[in-house]
Design a protein around this motif. Structure first.
Motif, PDB file in Angstrom:
ATOM      1  N   VAL A 186       0.830  -1.203   0.000  1.00 57.28           N
ATOM      2  CA  VAL A 186       0.000   0.000   0.000  1.00 57.28           C
ATOM      3  C   VAL A 186       0.864   1.254   0.000  1.00 57.28           C
ATOM      4  CG1 VAL A 186      -1.706   1.313   1.306  1.00 57.28           C
ATOM      5  CG2 VAL A 186      -1.966  -1.158   1.046  1.00 57.28           C
ATOM      6  N   VAL A 187       1.893   1.299   0.831  1.00 54.50           N
ATOM      7  CA  VAL A 187       2.772   2.479   0.862  1.00 54.50           C
ATOM      8  C   VAL A 187       3.469   2.641  -0.479  1.00 54.50           C
ATOM      9  CG1 VAL A 187       4.840   3.485   1.926  1.00 54.50           C
ATOM     10  CG2 VAL A 187       3.052   2.494   3.364  1.00 54.50           C
ATOM     11  N   GLY A 188       3.899   1.541  -1.075  1.00 58.00           N
ATOM     12  CA  GLY A 188       4.526   1.616  -2.401  1.00 58.00           C
ATOM     13  C   GLY A 188       3.589   2.206  -3.435  1.00 58.00           C
ATOM     14  N   ASP A 211      -0.355   6.064  -7.191  1.00 56.70           N
ATOM     15  CA  ASP A 211      -1.356   5.255  -7.887  1.00 56.70           C
ATOM     16  C   ASP A 211      -2.721   5.904  -7.665  1.00 56.70           C
ATOM     17  OD1 ASP A 211      -3.584   3.138  -7.493  1.00 56.70           O
ATOM     18  OD2 ASP A 211      -2.102   2.064  -8.689  1.00 56.70           O
ATOM     19  N   PRO A 212      -3.419   6.311  -8.732  1.00 53.80           N
ATOM     20  CA  PRO A 212      -4.677   7.055  -8.571  1.00 53.80           C
ATOM     21  C   PRO A 212      -5.728   6.308  -7.749  1.00 53.80           C
ATOM     22  CG  PRO A 212      -3.972   7.090 -10.859  1.00 53.80           C
ATOM     23  CD  PRO A 212      -3.056   6.152 -10.136  1.00 53.80           C
ATOM     24  N   GLN A 213      -5.870   5.007  -7.960  1.00 60.91           N
ATOM     25  CA  GLN A 213      -6.866   4.243  -7.211  1.00 60.91           C
ATOM     26  C   GLN A 213      -6.505   4.202  -5.727  1.00 60.91           C
ATOM     27  OE1 GLN A 213      -6.653   0.568  -6.200  1.00 60.91           O
ATOM     28  NE2 GLN A 213      -8.823   0.205  -5.873  1.00 60.91           N
ATOM     29  N   CYS A 214      -5.241   4.009  -5.428  1.00 57.96           N
ATOM     30  CA  CYS A 214      -4.776   3.961  -4.040  1.00 57.96           C
ATOM     31  C   CYS A 214      -5.006   5.302  -3.350  1.00 57.96           C
ATOM     32  CB  CYS A 214      -3.291   3.590  -4.010  1.00 57.96           C
ATOM     33  SG  CYS A 214      -2.573   3.562  -2.356  1.00 57.96           S
ATOM     34  N   VAL A 216      -8.733   5.832  -2.662  1.00 55.98           N
ATOM     35  CA  VAL A 216      -9.247   5.029  -1.543  1.00 55.98           C
ATOM     36  C   VAL A 216      -8.766   5.605  -0.219  1.00 55.98           C
ATOM     37  CG1 VAL A 216      -9.160   2.764  -0.428  1.00 55.98           C
ATOM     38  CG2 VAL A 216      -9.568   2.917  -2.880  1.00 55.98           C
ATOM     39  N   ILE A 217      -7.524   6.053  -0.150  1.00 49.85           N
ATOM     40  CA  ILE A 217      -7.015   6.628   1.093  1.00 49.85           C
ATOM     41  C   ILE A 217      -7.798   7.895   1.458  1.00 49.85           C
ATOM     42  CG2 ILE A 217      -5.021   7.796   2.132  1.00 49.85           C
ATOM     43  CD1 ILE A 217      -3.292   5.584   0.796  1.00 49.85           C
ATOM     44  N   HIS A 218      -8.106   8.724   0.476  1.00 48.80           N
ATOM     45  CA  HIS A 218      -8.927   9.916   0.741  1.00 48.80           C
ATOM     46  C   HIS A 218     -10.330   9.511   1.211  1.00 48.80           C
ATOM     47  CE1 HIS A 218      -6.110  12.993  -0.391  1.00 48.80           C
ATOM     48  NE2 HIS A 218      -5.860  12.386  -1.534  1.00 48.80           N
ATOM     49  N   LEU A 252      -8.269  -1.515  -1.301  1.00 52.23           N
ATOM     50  CA  LEU A 252      -6.894  -1.038  -1.248  1.00 52.23           C
ATOM     51  C   LEU A 252      -5.912  -2.191  -1.378  1.00 52.23           C
ATOM     52  CD1 LEU A 252      -5.432   1.656  -0.881  1.00 52.23           C
ATOM     53  CD2 LEU A 252      -5.433   1.231   1.586  1.00 52.23           C
ATOM     54  N   ASP A 253      -6.222  -3.300  -0.714  1.00 46.69           N
ATOM     55  CA  ASP A 253      -5.378  -4.492  -0.805  1.00 46.69           C
ATOM     56  C   ASP A 253      -6.242  -5.735  -0.616  1.00 46.69           C
ATOM     57  OD1 ASP A 253      -3.396  -6.391  -0.902  1.00 46.69           O
ATOM     58  OD2 ASP A 253      -2.751  -6.045   1.153  1.00 46.69           O
TER      59      ASP A 253
END
Length: 165
Positions: free
Chosen positions: A37-39, A45-48, A51-53, A88-89
């Motif tokens: 996820v951090v990577g 990564d736009p999707q990542c 999702v974090i937002h 996210l994962d």
């Protein structure tokens, strides 16, 4: 920023009677999940990033729901949080976890594996106190391994305490 949430702290409150914490007996390490996820986040990564937002906004909504005593909205938020974590994962769950939850899903309004790897725990919010009793019965009778069990826990009425030495 830090926000205080004031909610019903009565031991027999509707929310507290619905909360369940179950140790699956299956430890899951957060390291690989965090690396992936951090990577992805550092690579923008736009999707990542999206999702974090969404997770951040959802946490704020859930804080408000809890403060307003809106248990149903809070429970839906927990369930949505779990969906976003899996988005996210997908490795944040596995067939053993899904198999464990399958017979009790209909009694739950929210569930999540806490933290990045879950540490082997599942946090659940039952639809009502009777559903919580039913989940306890089912998972106590269908333990996936000898280590699996419910943990008693409570909400700390004092909240976060910070000590500076």
């Amino acid at each position: 920023s830090l926000h205080w949430v004031v909610f019903d702290r009565d031991a027999h409150s509707p929310l507290r009677q619905r909360l369940l914490l179950y140790y699956t007996g299956q430890k899951r390490m957060a390291r690989n999940i965090l690396q992936k996820v951090v990577g992805r986040y550092l690579a923008r990564d736009p999707q990542c990033v999206s999702v974090i937002h969404q997770l951040k906004a959802l946490a704020e909504e859930m804080r408000n729901d809890l403060g307003e005593g809106n248990i149903e909205a809070f429970s839906r938020g927990v369930e949505q949080y779990w969906r976003l974590k899996r988005e996210l994962d997908p490795g944040s769950t596995n067939p053993a976890i899904e198999s464990l939850l399958s017979p009790v899903n209909r009694y739950l309004s929210g569930k999540v594996l806490p933290g990045a790897g879950g540490g082997g725990f599942v946090f659940m919010i039952a639809r009502d106190p009777a559903a919580a009793a039913r989940v306890r019965l089912i998972l106590s009778q269908r333990r996936p391994n000898p280590l699996a069990r419910f943990f008693d826990f409570d909400i700390d009425p004092q909240g976060l305490a910070v000590t500076v030495l």
